[in-house]
Design a protein around this motif. Structure first.
Motif, PDB file in Angstrom:
ATOM      1  N   VAL A  29       0.873  -1.281  -0.023  1.00 42.08           N
ATOM      2  CA  VAL A  29       0.177   0.025   0.106  1.00 42.08           C
ATOM      3  C   VAL A  29       0.752   1.206   0.171  1.00 42.08           C
ATOM      4  O   VAL A  29       1.825   1.419   0.889  1.00 42.08           O
ATOM      5  N   ASN A  30       0.947   2.050  -0.863  1.00 42.08           N
ATOM      6  CA  ASN A  30       1.683   3.166  -1.125  1.00 42.08           C
ATOM      7  C   ASN A  30       0.737   4.602  -1.170  1.00 42.08           C
ATOM      8  O   ASN A  30      -0.277   4.443  -2.109  1.00 42.08           O
ATOM      9  N   LEU A  31       1.368   5.586  -0.592  1.00 47.07           N
ATOM     10  CA  LEU A  31       0.608   7.172  -0.948  1.00 47.07           C
ATOM     11  C   LEU A  31       1.978   7.750  -1.125  1.00 47.07           C
ATOM     12  O   LEU A  31       2.555   8.073  -0.248  1.00 47.07           O
ATOM     13  N   ASN A  32       2.354   8.199  -2.539  1.00 38.34           N
ATOM     14  CA  ASN A  32       3.321   9.292  -2.786  1.00 38.34           C
ATOM     15  C   ASN A  32       3.263  10.383  -3.348  1.00 38.34           C
ATOM     16  O   ASN A  32       2.043  10.533  -3.981  1.00 38.34           O
ATOM     17  N   ARG A  33       3.968  11.426  -2.897  1.00 37.23           N
ATOM     18  CA  ARG A  33       3.832  12.796  -3.483  1.00 37.23           C
ATOM     19  C   ARG A  33       4.933  12.878  -4.417  1.00 37.23           C
ATOM     20  O   ARG A  33       6.072  12.546  -4.085  1.00 37.23           O
ATOM     21  N   ASN A  34       4.647  13.265  -5.796  1.00 35.85           N
ATOM     22  CA  ASN A  34       5.547  13.515  -6.823  1.00 35.85           C
ATOM     23  C   ASN A  34       5.413  14.807  -7.303  1.00 35.85           C
ATOM     24  O   ASN A  34       4.484  15.660  -7.334  1.00 35.85           O
ATOM     25  N   TYR A  35       6.439  15.290  -7.841  1.00 37.74           N
ATOM     26  CA  TYR A  35       6.509  16.726  -8.319  1.00 37.74           C
ATOM     27  C   TYR A  35       6.664  16.483  -9.830  1.00 37.74           C
ATOM     28  O   TYR A  35       7.455  15.947 -10.573  1.00 37.74           O
ATOM     29  N   ASP A  36       5.555  17.417 -10.593  1.00 31.75           N
ATOM     30  CA  ASP A  36       5.471  17.702 -12.049  1.00 31.75           C
ATOM     31  C   ASP A  36       6.189  18.628 -12.381  1.00 31.75           C
ATOM     32  O   ASP A  36       5.838  20.027 -12.217  1.00 31.75           O
ATOM     33  N   TYR A  37       7.250  18.412 -13.037  1.00 32.20           N
ATOM     34  CA  TYR A  37       8.123  19.495 -13.312  1.00 32.20           C
ATOM     35  C   TYR A  37       7.418  20.268 -14.759  1.00 32.20           C
ATOM     36  O   TYR A  37       8.038  21.324 -15.102  1.00 32.20           O
ATOM     37  N   ASN A  38       6.623  19.532 -15.634  1.00 28.38           N
ATOM     38  CA  ASN A  38       6.095  20.245 -16.559  1.00 28.38           C
ATOM     39  C   ASN A  38       4.901  21.378 -16.179  1.00 28.38           C
ATOM     40  O   ASN A  38       4.968  22.619 -16.645  1.00 28.38           O
ATOM     41  N   LYS A  39       4.228  20.963 -15.251  1.00 28.15           N
ATOM     42  CA  LYS A  39       3.081  21.400 -14.460  1.00 28.15           C
ATOM     43  C   LYS A  39       3.653  22.558 -13.327  1.00 28.15           C
ATOM     44  O   LYS A  39       2.657  23.117 -12.913  1.00 28.15           O
ATOM     45  N   LYS A  40       4.846  22.401 -12.993  1.00 26.28           N
ATOM     46  CA  LYS A  40       5.309  23.080 -11.642  1.00 26.28           C
ATOM     47  C   LYS A  40       4.486  22.868 -10.562  1.00 26.28           C
ATOM     48  O   LYS A  40       4.324  23.880  -9.774  1.00 26.28           O
ATOM     49  N   LYS A  41       3.908  21.710 -10.327  1.00 23.83           N
ATOM     50  CA  LYS A  41       3.095  21.574  -8.931  1.00 23.83           C
ATOM     51  C   LYS A  41       3.351  19.994  -8.601  1.00 23.83           C
ATOM     52  O   LYS A  41       3.646  19.228  -9.337  1.00 23.83           O
ATOM     53  N   TYR A  42       2.796  19.763  -7.441  1.00 25.28           N
ATOM     54  CA  TYR A  42       2.838  18.357  -7.060  1.00 25.28           C
ATOM     55  C   TYR A  42       1.794  17.507  -7.209  1.00 25.28           C
ATOM     56  O   TYR A  42       0.474  18.265  -7.147  1.00 25.28           O
ATOM     57  N   ASN A  43       1.710  16.487  -7.379  1.00 25.38           N
ATOM     58  CA  ASN A  43       0.499  15.426  -7.388  1.00 25.38           C
ATOM     59  C   ASN A  43       0.627  14.278  -6.349  1.00 25.38           C
ATOM     60  O   ASN A  43       1.782  14.167  -5.913  1.00 25.38           O
TER      61      ASN A  43
END
Length: 230
Positions: free
Chosen positions: A90-104
């Motif tokens: 079971v995982n819940l990760n925060r990733n940074y989208d460099y194209n959209k300049k925001k986290y998801n």
């Protein structure tokens, strides 16, 4: 002088004893044997996953949990025993989208299903996809008669070792005696599938869909045996 004589006597006695031991030592031969049993699997472990992505961690987890709930209810609905499926990760990760300049955020859960009837594979997988599964990570084939095939493989391994010993002994003009030491060198891993050639039939729209090539799995045993030589 007496001390020197005593030392010489002990040395000679020890040397004589070693020579007697060497002369009395039984000639031996050590050989390795391998036994393989190839069988068609009748079970499989199927690893499936559910994954959802979004900007809000709580919402992503809530959505993923709802999908997993639907998957588990589906498995219960097809009468799959509760011990035949288990959450693996079971995982819940925060990733940074460099194209959209925001986290998801990405929420995911992996479930391993032990399928004891391979004929149900296609219908079950379609039902799982309908329930929300969006990630199929792999299939590992198994056999319900593993202990039986392991026993057969061990017998073949011993027979091969004995045959090798007989070949060497015959070339030396000797005969194989009783086994002195037997060492099991079998590695404890589950047999992996080895695909075999499949026969293709003419397309039949009325025939059930088949998307799983089960092939064969190989059960292996390895042994080292030391035999006396006569």
């Amino acid at each position: 002088m007496k001390k020197i004589a005593l030392v010489v006597f002990v040395f000679v006695t020890t040397l004589a004893g070693a020579q007697v031991t060497q002369q009395n030592q039984q000639p031996q031969i050590s050989v390795a044997g391998e036994g393989k049993i190839k069988v068609a699997p009748d079970q499989a472990d199927i690893t499936i996953g559910v994954e959802n992505t979004g900007a809000d961690a709580a919402e992503v987890k809530k959505k993923n949990d709802a999908t997993v709930d639907a998957v588990i209810k589906y498995l219960k609905g097809i009468k799959l025993a509760s011990e035949d499926y288990q959450t693996q990760r079971v995982n819940l990760n925060r990733n940074y989208d460099y194209n959209k300049k925001k986290y998801n955020y990405v929420a995911s859960q992996t479930i391993v299903i032990h399928l004891k009837d391979l004929s149900k594979y296609d219908s079950m997988m379609m039902g799982l996809v309908d329930a929300g599964v969006n990630n199929i990570q792999g299939v590992e084939f198994r056999t319900s008669k593993l202990a039986q095939y392991e026993s057969e493989a061990r017998v073949k391994a011993v027979a091969q070792a004995k045959q090798k010993a007989g070949d060497y002994a015959g070339a030396l003009g000797q005969k194989v005696g009783k086994a002195i030491v037997v060492t099991d060198n079998t590695q404890t891993f589950y047999p992996q599938p080895m695909m075999r050639a499949m026969k293709f039939e003419a397309a039949d729209s009325t025939a059930p869909q088949e998307t799983l090539a089960i092939g064969e799995i190989t059960v292996t045993a390895n042994v080292n045996i030391s035999f006396e030589l006569n």
